[in-house]
Design a protein around this motif. Structure first.
Motif, mmCIF file in Angstrom:
data_model
loop_
_atom_site.group_PDB
_atom_site.id
_atom_site.type_symbol
_atom_site.label_atom_id
_atom_site.label_comp_id
_atom_site.label_asym_id
_atom_site.label_seq_id
_atom_site.Cartn_x
_atom_site.Cartn_y
_atom_site.Cartn_z
ATOM 1 N N GLY A 55 0.798 -1.215 0.000
ATOM 2 C CA GLY A 55 0.000 0.000 0.000
ATOM 3 C C GLY A 55 0.833 1.268 0.000
ATOM 4 N N LEU A 56 1.921 1.249 0.763
ATOM 5 C CA LEU A 56 2.735 2.454 0.922
ATOM 6 C C LEU A 56 4.099 2.345 0.241
ATOM 7 C CD1 LEU A 56 1.783 3.182 4.628
ATOM 8 C CD2 LEU A 56 0.871 4.256 2.559
ATOM 9 N N HIS A 57 4.372 1.216 -0.377
ATOM 10 C CA HIS A 57 5.575 0.990 -1.190
ATOM 11 C C HIS A 57 6.868 1.248 -0.423
ATOM 12 C CE1 HIS A 57 2.693 0.606 -4.370
ATOM 13 N NE2 HIS A 57 2.228 1.814 -4.093
ATOM 14 N N GLN A 58 6.885 0.842 0.853
ATOM 15 C CA GLN A 58 8.115 0.973 1.628
ATOM 16 C C GLN A 58 9.046 -0.184 1.296
ATOM 17 O OE1 GLN A 58 7.594 1.695 5.799
ATOM 18 N NE2 GLN A 58 6.543 3.621 5.445
ATOM 19 N N SER A 59 10.325 0.071 1.426
ATOM 20 C CA SER A 59 11.338 -0.947 1.134
ATOM 21 C C SER A 59 11.385 -1.982 2.256
ATOM 22 C CB SER A 59 12.707 -0.302 0.977
ATOM 23 O OG SER A 59 13.170 0.154 2.245
ATOM 24 N N ARG A 60 11.978 -3.104 1.956
ATOM 25 C CA ARG A 60 12.162 -4.159 2.953
ATOM 26 C C ARG A 60 12.947 -3.610 4.152
ATOM 27 N NH1 ARG A 60 12.293 -10.299 2.312
ATOM 28 N NH2 ARG A 60 11.164 -9.760 0.447
ATOM 29 N N THR A 61 13.963 -2.816 3.900
ATOM 30 C CA THR A 61 14.771 -2.232 4.973
ATOM 31 C C THR A 61 13.926 -1.326 5.863
ATOM 32 O OG1 THR A 61 16.741 -2.338 3.587
ATOM 33 C CG2 THR A 61 16.811 -0.823 5.452
ATOM 34 N N GLU A 62 13.086 -0.507 5.260
ATOM 35 C CA GLU A 62 12.213 0.381 6.038
ATOM 36 C C GLU A 62 11.227 -0.425 6.881
ATOM 37 O OE1 GLU A 62 11.747 4.335 3.271
ATOM 38 O OE2 GLU A 62 10.862 2.461 2.519
ATOM 39 N N ILE A 63 10.682 -1.468 6.292
ATOM 40 C CA ILE A 63 9.713 -2.311 6.999
ATOM 41 C C ILE A 63 10.379 -3.011 8.174
ATOM 42 C CG2 ILE A 63 8.249 -4.362 6.781
ATOM 43 C CD1 ILE A 63 7.766 -3.401 3.825
ATOM 44 N N VAL A 64 11.569 -3.537 7.966
ATOM 45 C CA VAL A 64 12.298 -4.201 9.049
ATOM 46 C C VAL A 64 12.504 -3.235 10.217
ATOM 47 C CG1 VAL A 64 14.539 -5.188 9.703
ATOM 48 C CG2 VAL A 64 13.395 -5.963 7.620
ATOM 49 N N LYS A 65 12.860 -1.995 9.926
ATOM 50 C CA LYS A 65 13.063 -1.004 10.990
ATOM 51 C C LYS A 65 11.787 -0.757 11.779
ATOM 52 C CE LYS A 65 16.902 1.414 8.805
ATOM 53 N NZ LYS A 65 17.342 2.621 8.113
ATOM 54 N N VAL A 66 10.659 -0.692 11.094
ATOM 55 C CA VAL A 66 9.373 -0.482 11.769
ATOM 56 C C VAL A 66 9.075 -1.643 12.710
ATOM 57 C CG1 VAL A 66 6.862 -0.398 11.418
ATOM 58 C CG2 VAL A 66 8.371 1.006 9.998
ATOM 59 N N ILE A 67 9.206 -2.863 12.211
ATOM 60 C CA ILE A 67 8.882 -4.038 13.026
ATOM 61 C C ILE A 67 9.865 -4.162 14.193
ATOM 62 C CG2 ILE A 67 8.548 -6.546 13.033
ATOM 63 C CD1 ILE A 67 6.430 -4.857 11.448
ATOM 64 N N GLU A 68 11.139 -3.897 13.952
ATOM 65 C CA GLU A 68 12.122 -3.922 15.038
ATOM 66 C C GLU A 68 11.749 -2.929 16.130
ATOM 67 O OE1 GLU A 68 16.382 -5.239 13.075
ATOM 68 O OE2 GLU A 68 15.806 -3.118 12.949
ATOM 69 N N ARG A 69 11.332 -1.755 15.716
ATOM 70 C CA ARG A 69 10.957 -0.726 16.692
ATOM 71 C C ARG A 69 9.791 -1.200 17.558
ATOM 72 N NH1 ARG A 69 9.249 4.874 14.239
ATOM 73 N NH2 ARG A 69 7.192 4.575 15.089
ATOM 74 N N LEU A 70 8.819 -1.849 16.960
ATOM 75 C CA LEU A 70 7.683 -2.367 17.717
ATOM 76 C C LEU A 70 8.098 -3.494 18.655
ATOM 77 C CD1 LEU A 70 4.955 -2.442 14.913
ATOM 78 C CD2 LEU A 70 5.214 -0.742 16.743
ATOM 79 N N ILE A 71 8.934 -4.403 18.147
ATOM 80 C CA ILE A 71 9.388 -5.539 18.963
ATOM 81 C C ILE A 71 10.174 -5.059 20.173
ATOM 82 C CG2 ILE A 71 10.985 -7.512 18.998
ATOM 83 C CD1 ILE A 71 10.164 -8.068 16.097
ATOM 84 N N GLU A 72 10.990 -4.038 19.993
ATOM 85 C CA GLU A 72 11.879 -3.567 21.054
ATOM 86 C C GLU A 72 11.191 -2.656 22.070
ATOM 87 O OE1 GLU A 72 15.040 -1.813 18.798
ATOM 88 O OE2 GLU A 72 15.768 -3.771 18.110
#
Length: 131
Positions: A55-72
């Motif tokens: 939907g927002l065309h974010q890169s895999r790297t950007e997505i990983v950062k988002v999920i890491e932030r939530l996990i941490e």
């Protein structure tokens, strides 16, 4: 504890609707103040990645950062956090989608030998058998 829907996390991550993002910030601040965790289920994690990617065309790297932030973040209680983290590590360097890797992790955790799939992006990925 309250559970979060994907659209709440999207407002938090993207700030694409200022009014809703402000409401989310108040919710998160209030939850932190009273030390109440916010629950993020595995389907919401998968849907979040899908919206960010498709939907927002974010890169895999950007997505990983988002999920890491939530996990941490201690504010969030992530369903099956260790499996989500392992799936994220596979997603970071793999070719398949985050949901695919999480499905494999959940199967392995349930005692399954492999997850069978037709998805060729999972060829060679541990825990998967391509039909």
């Amino acid at each position: 504890m309250m559970a979060l829907d994907t659209n709440v996390l999207i407002r938090f991550v993207t700030n694409d609707d200022a009014g809703q993002a402000a409401t989310v910030e108040r919710l998160f601040s209030d939850s932190q103040r009273i030390r109440e965790h916010l629950f993020i289920s595995t389907p919401v994690m998968c849907e979040l990645v899908w919206v960010l990617k498709d939907g927002l065309h974010q890169s895999r790297t950007e997505i990983v950062k988002v999920i890491e932030r939530l996990i941490e973040d201690d504010l969030f209680q992530i369903e099956r956090r260790p499996l989500v983290f392992k799936a994220l590590e596979q997603y970071r360097s793999g070719k398949a989608g985050f949901a695919d890797y999480l499905i494999g992790q959940l199967g392995g955790d349930a005692g399954c030998r492999d997850t069978v799939t037709f998805d060729k992006a999972l060829k060679g990925a541990p825990g998967f058998t391509i039909l």
